[in-house]
Design a protein around this motif. Structure first.
Motif, PDB file in Angstrom:
ATOM      1  N   LYS A   1      -7.509  -4.111   3.116  1.00  0.00           N
ATOM      2  CA  LYS A   1      -6.744  -5.527   1.925  1.00  0.00           C
ATOM      3  C   LYS A   1      -5.828  -4.498   1.516  1.00  0.00           C
ATOM      4  O   LYS A   1      -5.020  -4.863   0.297  1.00  0.00           O
ATOM      5  CB  LYS A   1      -7.257  -5.961   1.584  1.00  0.00           C
ATOM      6  N   LEU A   2      -6.501  -3.356   0.868  1.00  0.00           N
ATOM      7  CA  LEU A   2      -6.327  -2.489  -0.525  1.00  0.00           C
ATOM      8  C   LEU A   2      -5.957  -1.537  -0.514  1.00  0.00           C
ATOM      9  O   LEU A   2      -6.501  -0.129   0.358  1.00  0.00           O
ATOM     10  CB  LEU A   2      -7.712  -2.744  -1.251  1.00  0.00           C
ATOM     11  N   SER A   3      -5.147  -0.554  -0.749  1.00  0.00           N
ATOM     12  CA  SER A   3      -4.992   0.523  -0.992  1.00  0.00           C
ATOM     13  C   SER A   3      -5.648   1.524  -2.111  1.00  0.00           C
ATOM     14  O   SER A   3      -6.521   1.645  -3.318  1.00  0.00           O
ATOM     15  CB  SER A   3      -3.228   0.777  -2.154  1.00  0.00           C
ATOM     16  N   SER A   4      -5.979   2.866  -2.427  1.00  0.00           N
ATOM     17  CA  SER A   4      -6.770   3.158  -3.052  1.00  0.00           C
ATOM     18  C   SER A   4      -5.934   2.926  -4.939  1.00  0.00           C
ATOM     19  O   SER A   4      -6.793   3.092  -5.649  1.00  0.00           O
ATOM     20  CB  SER A   4      -5.635   4.941  -3.090  1.00  0.00           C
ATOM     21  N   LEU A   5      -4.634   3.134  -5.157  1.00  0.00           N
ATOM     22  CA  LEU A   5      -4.462   2.943  -6.441  1.00  0.00           C
ATOM     23  C   LEU A   5      -4.850   1.629  -6.595  1.00  0.00           C
ATOM     24  O   LEU A   5      -5.607   1.070  -7.413  1.00  0.00           O
ATOM     25  CB  LEU A   5      -2.908   2.893  -6.322  1.00  0.00           C
ATOM     26  N   GLU A   6      -5.099   0.649  -5.946  1.00  0.00           N
ATOM     27  CA  GLU A   6      -5.386  -0.948  -5.678  1.00  0.00           C
ATOM     28  C   GLU A   6      -6.732  -1.520  -6.544  1.00  0.00           C
ATOM     29  O   GLU A   6      -7.232  -1.282  -7.373  1.00  0.00           O
ATOM     30  CB  GLU A   6      -5.524  -1.671  -5.502  1.00  0.00           C
ATOM     31  N   ILE A   7      -7.579   0.123  -5.553  1.00  0.00           N
ATOM     32  CA  ILE A   7      -8.960   0.077  -5.507  1.00  0.00           C
ATOM     33  C   ILE A   7      -8.992   0.375  -7.299  1.00  0.00           C
ATOM     34  O   ILE A   7     -10.389  -0.122  -7.819  1.00  0.00           O
ATOM     35  CB  ILE A   7      -9.684   0.693  -4.743  1.00  0.00           C
TER      36      ILE A   7
ATOM     37  N   ALA B   1      -2.961  10.142   4.960  1.00  0.00           N
ATOM     38  CA  ALA B   1      -2.469  10.797   3.932  1.00  0.00           C
ATOM     39  C   ALA B   1      -3.698  11.212   2.907  1.00  0.00           C
ATOM     40  O   ALA B   1      -3.429  12.047   2.618  1.00  0.00           O
ATOM     41  CB  ALA B   1      -1.079  10.089   2.768  1.00  0.00           C
ATOM     42  N   GLU B   2      -4.376   9.950   2.690  1.00  0.00           N
ATOM     43  CA  GLU B   2      -5.563  10.775   2.059  1.00  0.00           C
ATOM     44  C   GLU B   2      -6.452  11.359   2.211  1.00  0.00           C
ATOM     45  O   GLU B   2      -6.631  12.449   2.337  1.00  0.00           O
ATOM     46  CB  GLU B   2      -5.673   9.685   1.371  1.00  0.00           C
TER      47      GLU B   2
END
Length: 435
Positions: A70-76, A126-127
């Motif tokens: 549901k969430l990207s790294s930035l959103e987390i 990518a991460e």
């Protein structure tokens, strides 16, 4: 909303419950500050990594919070920061950990986020590649640190084919080969409700904690596949001396002794663990410790000197080490060895024993001051399989330890050491026997 649990137990101020889907929930109600800290333990870690996948647990922990379905790294990251909360992950030898903390009002939201990370990580490519590069850099950096090189060598000598022989970071070869599929398989295998311990401490009562955890994680079902089990692996190696020549400013000398794990069911072995923790405090803990006073203050041999005894599921290490000038390598080895040998032949005086007890028990109490420390301590005991009552048992055993018991344990475990040496070739090569 379900408020019950399969079973419950209360120990001092710790409430223990097993929820219907197998999650073990520990709650320490502490209304002093408006904070709740949580530790989510997964029974995994590098002990579970196959040798060809060494470093897998570490890489999973590094990428776990970098994206979910549901969430990207930035959103987390933005959600954590907007709450003024903390959320982090870690993989150790014997457990995998998700840590979170927030004010009480925001705890349901940060727990919801942690549950999303726990259950639905996406391990973005990518991460993953970024964390792989950082891990490889860390491995290469450690190869330039004499202490780490010496400790790596000591682990290989002591553990052979056992997973404890390898660094939690893995090796350059194994880390380079790990794939996104490997991370997903790891998650699918170990991340399940009947493999979780959730330890909470702060302004929350047991009833509210059960309701909240059931609300967030109660629908998580146990998969049909059985829990992964650890094969019992014997550690059968022979003490020896080995050296690695490096052009360093100092030599590192390490002595290692195989010592008991904390989880052994035999009461005598549990006692031995407590006594060895006391011995470790006496030998190498602080500026008043035996090794510091004798080898640094009196003899001027040490740049650094200390000892440590790890808490492990399987046979552990009792290690003493010294960093010394290369020209003093041989005499430092002799001095370190003689101080440990002394424990087998000369009982501690009453004053020495009491001072070590006071230091160990005082530091143990200070290690349970904050909500985070309380959640960590009791969650760790539960994950090890020794239970929350070990808190009382350990302190009782330390307080009741006699000088005779200290000498008996020293004679049992601190006999012939594994010796790991790192330093200039002229200083260390002549001291190794490479059997």
């Amino acid at each position: 909303m379900q408020l019950s649990s399969k079973s419950s137990q209360t120990h001092q101020f710790i409430h223990r419950m097993v929820l219907d889907n197998g999650i073990v929930l520990l709650v320490a109600e502490n209304p002093t500050a408006d904070i709740i800290a949580a530790r989510i333990f997964i029974r995994a870690g590098s002990r579970w990594d196959p040798p060809e996948q060494a470093g897998l647990s570490h890489l999973v922990s590094a990428v776990l919070t970098k994206g979910t379905e549901k969430l990207s790294s930035l959103e987390i990251a933005e959600q954590v920061e907007s709450l003024g909360a903390s959320l982090s992950t870690d993989a150790t030898t014997d457990y995998f950990l998700i840590s979170l903390k927030s004010i009480s009002a925001d705890f349901p939201e940060i727990l919801e986020l942690a549950a999303d990370v726990l259950r639905s990580p996406s391990f973005p490519t990518a991460e993953l590649e970024l964390e792989r590069r950082l891990t490889l850099q860390a491995i290469r950096s450690q190869q330039e640190q004499p202490f780490t090189v010496a400790f790596d060598q000591l682990r290989y000598m002591m553990y052979g084919e056992h997973p404890y022989a390898l660094s939690g970071l893995g090796t350059e070869k194994t880390v380079a080969q790990l794939s996104q599929t490997d991370l997903h398989n790891y998650h699918r295998t170990h991340f399940r409700p009947d493999n979780l311990v959730i330890s909470l401490s702060g302004r929350i009562d047991p009833g509210a904690a059960i309701a909240l955890v059931n609300q967030v994680l109660g629908d998580w079902q146990v998969p049909p596949t059985p829990l992964p089990t650890l094969a019992t692996l014997d550690v059968q190696t022979t003490p020896c001396r080995q050296a690695i020549a490096q052009d360093t400013q100092q030599s590192i000398v390490m002595l290692g002794y195989l010592a008991p794990p904390v989880r052994d069911g035999a009461s005598s072995t549990v006692r031995d663990y407590s006594v060895l923790k006391l011995l470790n405090t006496y030998l190498g803990n602080g500026l008043s410790s035996r090794l510091f006073v004798e080898l640094r203050e009196k003899r001027g041999l040490a740049y650094e000197v200390s000892a440590f005894y790890t808490t492990r599921l399987d046979p552990a290490q009792f290690v003493a080490y010294i960093g010394t000038a290369p020209e003093n390598t041989a005499i430092a080895l002799e001095g370190l060895q003689s101080e440990i040998d002394r424990l087998r032949v000369t009982p501690l005086t009453g004053e020495e024993l009491q001072a070590a007890k006071n230091k160990l028990l005082g530091q143990y109490a200070l290690g349970k001051q904050t909500n985070a420390q309380i959640a960590q301590t009791f969650g760790w005991y539960e994950t090890l399989g020794i239970g929350i009552d070990f808190d009382t048992l350990f302190q009782k055993q330390v307080a009741e330890t006699t000088a005779d018991a200290v000498q008996d344990v020293a004679q049992k475990y601190l006999t012939v050491p594994y010796v790991s040496l790192v330093g200039p070739a002229g200083a260390v090569d002549k001291l190794a026997n490479y059997p």
